[in-house]
Design a protein around this motif. Structure first.
Motif, PDB file in Angstrom:
ATOM      1  N   GLY A 189     -10.741 -20.969  -2.652  1.00 55.26           N
ATOM      2  CA  GLY A 189     -10.815 -20.158  -3.811  1.00 55.26           C
ATOM      3  C   GLY A 189      -9.959 -18.712  -3.606  1.00 55.26           C
ATOM      4  N   ILE A 190      -9.883 -18.394  -2.207  1.00 57.03           N
ATOM      5  CA  ILE A 190      -9.096 -17.177  -2.058  1.00 57.03           C
ATOM      6  C   ILE A 190      -7.535 -17.624  -2.280  1.00 57.03           C
ATOM      7  CG2 ILE A 190      -8.095 -15.555  -0.298  1.00 57.03           C
ATOM      8  CD1 ILE A 190     -11.120 -15.772   1.007  1.00 57.03           C
ATOM      9  N   ILE A 191      -7.250 -18.531  -1.840  1.00 53.97           N
ATOM     10  CA  ILE A 191      -6.052 -19.063  -2.015  1.00 53.97           C
ATOM     11  C   ILE A 191      -5.548 -19.260  -3.562  1.00 53.97           C
ATOM     12  CG2 ILE A 191      -4.064 -20.759  -1.395  1.00 53.97           C
ATOM     13  CD1 ILE A 191      -5.461 -21.058   1.304  1.00 53.97           C
ATOM     14  N   ALA A 192      -6.590 -19.965  -4.019  1.00 48.16           N
ATOM     15  CA  ALA A 192      -6.266 -20.277  -5.458  1.00 48.16           C
ATOM     16  C   ALA A 192      -6.226 -19.135  -6.447  1.00 48.16           C
ATOM     17  CB  ALA A 192      -7.517 -21.389  -5.912  1.00 48.16           C
ATOM     18  N   ALA A 193      -6.709 -17.957  -6.037  1.00 46.29           N
ATOM     19  CA  ALA A 193      -6.604 -16.817  -6.800  1.00 46.29           C
ATOM     20  C   ALA A 193      -5.487 -16.187  -6.440  1.00 46.29           C
ATOM     21  CB  ALA A 193      -7.855 -16.059  -6.601  1.00 46.29           C
ATOM     22  N   TRP A 194      -4.975 -16.083  -5.284  1.00 48.36           N
ATOM     23  CA  TRP A 194      -3.896 -15.675  -4.720  1.00 48.36           C
ATOM     24  C   TRP A 194      -2.512 -16.110  -5.242  1.00 48.36           C
ATOM     25  CZ3 TRP A 194      -4.044 -10.950  -2.894  1.00 48.36           C
ATOM     26  CH2 TRP A 194      -2.890 -10.247  -2.246  1.00 48.36           C
ATOM     27  N   THR A 228      -2.128  -0.175  -8.438  1.00 46.91           N
ATOM     28  CA  THR A 228      -1.666   1.126  -7.721  1.00 46.91           C
ATOM     29  C   THR A 228      -1.573   0.927  -6.279  1.00 46.91           C
ATOM     30  OG1 THR A 228      -2.917   2.432  -9.451  1.00 46.91           O
ATOM     31  CG2 THR A 228      -2.316   3.639  -7.031  1.00 46.91           C
ATOM     32  N   ALA A 229      -2.484   0.043  -5.664  1.00 45.40           N
ATOM     33  CA  ALA A 229      -2.049  -0.184  -3.987  1.00 45.40           C
ATOM     34  C   ALA A 229      -0.855  -0.982  -3.899  1.00 45.40           C
ATOM     35  CB  ALA A 229      -3.634  -1.026  -3.634  1.00 45.40           C
ATOM     36  N   ARG A 230      -0.563  -1.856  -4.727  1.00 42.57           N
ATOM     37  CA  ARG A 230       0.848  -2.664  -4.719  1.00 42.57           C
ATOM     38  C   ARG A 230       1.727  -1.858  -4.725  1.00 42.57           C
ATOM     39  NH1 ARG A 230      -0.941  -8.149  -8.064  1.00 42.57           N
ATOM     40  NH2 ARG A 230      -1.632  -9.545  -6.078  1.00 42.57           N
ATOM     41  N   SER A 231       1.601  -0.764  -5.597  1.00 36.26           N
ATOM     42  CA  SER A 231       2.834   0.016  -5.935  1.00 36.26           C
ATOM     43  C   SER A 231       3.110   0.853  -4.712  1.00 36.26           C
ATOM     44  CB  SER A 231       2.752   0.794  -7.179  1.00 36.26           C
ATOM     45  OG  SER A 231       1.743   1.752  -7.055  1.00 36.26           O
ATOM     46  N   LYS A 232       1.971   1.239  -3.848  1.00 37.47           N
ATOM     47  CA  LYS A 232       2.278   2.076  -2.716  1.00 37.47           C
ATOM     48  C   LYS A 232       2.578   1.181  -1.441  1.00 37.47           C
ATOM     49  CE  LYS A 232      -1.409   5.362  -3.992  1.00 37.47           C
ATOM     50  NZ  LYS A 232      -2.613   6.025  -3.562  1.00 37.47           N
ATOM     51  N   GLY A 233       2.786   0.036  -1.647  1.00 33.81           N
ATOM     52  CA  GLY A 233       3.342  -0.925  -0.683  1.00 33.81           C
ATOM     53  C   GLY A 233       2.484  -1.150   0.409  1.00 33.81           C
ATOM     54  N   ILE A 234       0.936  -1.323   0.216  1.00 31.22           N
ATOM     55  CA  ILE A 234       0.162  -1.902   1.036  1.00 31.22           C
ATOM     56  C   ILE A 234       0.457  -3.350   1.394  1.00 31.22           C
ATOM     57  CG2 ILE A 234      -2.194  -2.357   1.351  1.00 31.22           C
ATOM     58  CD1 ILE A 234      -2.876   0.242  -0.231  1.00 31.22           C
ATOM     59  N   SER A 235       0.308  -3.926   2.369  1.00 31.23           N
ATOM     60  CA  SER A 235       0.887  -5.040   2.870  1.00 31.23           C
ATOM     61  C   SER A 235      -0.138  -6.169   2.203  1.00 31.23           C
ATOM     62  CB  SER A 235       0.523  -5.242   4.313  1.00 31.23           C
ATOM     63  OG  SER A 235      -0.928  -5.139   4.641  1.00 31.23           O
ATOM     64  N   GLN A 236       0.103  -7.505   2.099  1.00 32.95           N
ATOM     65  CA  GLN A 236      -0.608  -8.199   1.382  1.00 32.95           C
ATOM     66  C   GLN A 236      -1.858  -8.406   2.111  1.00 32.95           C
ATOM     67  OE1 GLN A 236       0.434  -9.811  -1.613  1.00 32.95           O
ATOM     68  NE2 GLN A 236       2.241  -8.431  -1.676  1.00 32.95           N
ATOM     69  N   VAL A 237      -1.949  -8.925   3.218  1.00 31.74           N
ATOM     70  CA  VAL A 237      -3.028  -9.170   4.119  1.00 31.74           C
ATOM     71  C   VAL A 237      -4.180  -8.145   3.855  1.00 31.74           C
ATOM     72  CG1 VAL A 237      -4.171  -9.556   6.375  1.00 31.74           C
ATOM     73  CG2 VAL A 237      -1.621 -10.440   5.708  1.00 31.74           C
ATOM     74  N   ARG A 238      -3.675  -6.633   4.127  1.00 31.65           N
ATOM     75  CA  ARG A 238      -4.552  -5.651   3.808  1.00 31.65           C
ATOM     76  C   ARG A 238      -5.207  -5.648   2.446  1.00 31.65           C
ATOM     77  NH1 ARG A 238      -3.306   0.747   4.988  1.00 31.65           N
ATOM     78  NH2 ARG A 238      -5.557   1.443   4.646  1.00 31.65           N
ATOM     79  N   MET A 259      -7.791  -8.237   1.984  1.00 30.64           N
ATOM     80  CA  MET A 259      -8.903  -8.346   2.823  1.00 30.64           C
ATOM     81  C   MET A 259      -9.803  -6.878   2.511  1.00 30.64           C
ATOM     82  SD  MET A 259      -8.998 -11.001   4.417  1.00 30.64           S
ATOM     83  CE  MET A 259     -10.487 -11.092   5.622  1.00 30.64           C
ATOM     84  N   LYS A 260      -9.122  -6.092   2.669  1.00 29.35           N
ATOM     85  CA  LYS A 260      -9.988  -4.558   2.410  1.00 29.35           C
ATOM     86  C   LYS A 260     -10.132  -4.353   0.968  1.00 29.35           C
ATOM     87  CE  LYS A 260      -9.479   0.166   3.613  1.00 29.35           C
ATOM     88  NZ  LYS A 260      -8.850   1.438   4.063  1.00 29.35           N
ATOM     89  N   HIS A 261      -9.161  -4.634  -0.020  1.00 29.92           N
ATOM     90  CA  HIS A 261      -9.506  -4.342  -1.534  1.00 29.92           C
ATOM     91  C   HIS A 261      -9.788  -5.312  -2.323  1.00 29.92           C
ATOM     92  CE1 HIS A 261      -7.649  -0.066  -0.728  1.00 29.92           C
ATOM     93  NE2 HIS A 261      -6.626  -0.922   0.135  1.00 29.92           N
ATOM     94  N   THR A 262      -9.568  -6.416  -2.186  1.00 33.23           N
ATOM     95  CA  THR A 262      -9.646  -7.599  -2.955  1.00 33.23           C
ATOM     96  C   THR A 262     -11.027  -8.294  -2.413  1.00 33.23           C
ATOM     97  OG1 THR A 262      -7.458  -7.750  -3.485  1.00 33.23           O
ATOM     98  CG2 THR A 262      -8.740  -9.344  -4.250  1.00 33.23           C
ATOM     99  N   LEU A 263     -11.052  -9.044  -1.414  1.00 30.69           N
ATOM    100  CA  LEU A 263     -11.917  -9.856  -1.031  1.00 30.69           C
ATOM    101  C   LEU A 263     -13.354  -9.205  -0.879  1.00 30.69           C
ATOM    102  CD1 LEU A 263     -12.866 -12.456  -0.177  1.00 30.69           C
ATOM    103  CD2 LEU A 263     -12.143 -12.009   2.276  1.00 30.69           C
TER     104      LEU A 263
END
Length: 313
Positions: free
Chosen positions: A118-123, A208-218, A221-225
């Protein structure tokens, strides 16, 4: 949170009393008696009356109810009519391990694979893995577990001879039943986590988090999951109860001496104490798991805990 827990415990006690009462009345309304079994057919009327008196079935219904509730409060669920006068609590205790093993394995494998897909499918939305995940999820919901069990038994057990076809002799006997049961948690968790993650990924704070350059993993795990996991926790409660308390069809197909087969046997034999004991066990287990799930919400999402505290719950 403390007041909420105390209130829920009170509700649990009242609910269990209501379930025990309703179950007792329904058992008495069932057609037939425990003496319809083959081994009681040859008993004379006098002998049947003696047996009824031995089990207290000759007393008024109110007296039987008070006696049963009194014993239940002391942990005594009665004596089985059909299993050589064995205690109901002993029968249930002996049947729990097989059902818990195959159910626990099914939950762990199903949730692990389902959440990953499910995570990979959404990503990777609209990609190959997304399409495969949706096909697996639809099949998992549409195909009954007893059909999967029969197919596994025929191809893997009979044709290939890789695993035991049935019976309960070693850990290997639990593999095919667990696989047959794991498709329900796999498909449900995959669908829910995919849907929730797609919704979260479209939120402004993720952009907004993506625009700030936060890594994909963070970001994952921290914001999406974490913000997507609550619906999965919700469905996990009933799934855990259903799988760990035995599947009637799958246990019958693989001849597993679990809770499910005990329940079907007790219904067929009109074994009142076993039916009531299992009903109370199932209900208490379900209510307890859902209580744990509700409390877990507060740790997964602090906003839920604060809302409960502010409301006085």
């Amino acid at each position: 949170m403390g007041k909420y827990i105390v209130k829920r415990i009170v509700y649990i006690i009242l609910t269990m009393w209501l379930i025990a009462t309703v179950t007792f009345v329904l058992m008495k309304l069932m057609p037939g008696t425990p003496f319809n079994q083959e081994r009681f057919v040859k008993l004379t009327a006098a002998q049947q009356a003696a047996v009824m008196a031995q089990y207290g079935l000759d007393k008024p219904l109110s007296a039987q109810y008070l006696q049963y509730m009194g014993k239940m409060l002391h942990g005594d669920l009665g004596i089985s009519f059909t299993y050589n006068n064995r205690k109901v609590s002993e029968l249930i205790t002996r049947r729990i391990p097989p059902s818990a093993l195959i159910g626990g394995q099914a939950i762990l494998v199903g949730l692990a694979i389902g959440l990953s897909l499910g995570i990979i499918a959404a990503w990777r939305h609209n990609g190959v893995i997304d399409n495969i995940t949706m096909v697996v999820a639809v099949l998992g919901v549409s195909v009954p577990n007893f059909v999967v069990a029969a197919l596994l038994q025929y191809f893997i057990g009979l044709k290939l001879g890789i695993l035991p076809i049935a019976f309960w002799e070693s850990w290997a006997c639990s593999i095919m039943p667990s696989i047959a049961l794991c498709f329900a948690p796999l498909s449900s968790s995959a669908r829910f986590i995919r849907t929730e993650m797609l919704d979260v990924l479209s939120q402004d704070y993720i952009i907004t988090a993506r625009s700030k350059g936060i890594s994909q993993v963070r970001l994952l795990m921290k914001h999406t999951l974490r913000n997507s996991i609550i619906p999965v926790v919700t469905i996990s409660g009933p799934l855990i109860v259903g799988l760990m308390t035995g599947s009637l069809a799958v246990e019958s197909i693989f001849a597993i001496p679990g809770i499910g087969s005990l329940f079907t046997d007790s219904v067929r034999n009109n074994d009142y104490p076993v039916i009531m004991g299992l009903t109370i066990f199932f209900s208490l287990f379900y209510i307890t798991v859902m209580f744990i799930v509700d409390v877990a919400y507060g740790f997964i999402d602090p906003r839920i805990r604060l809302a409960g505290d502010n409301s006085g719950a």
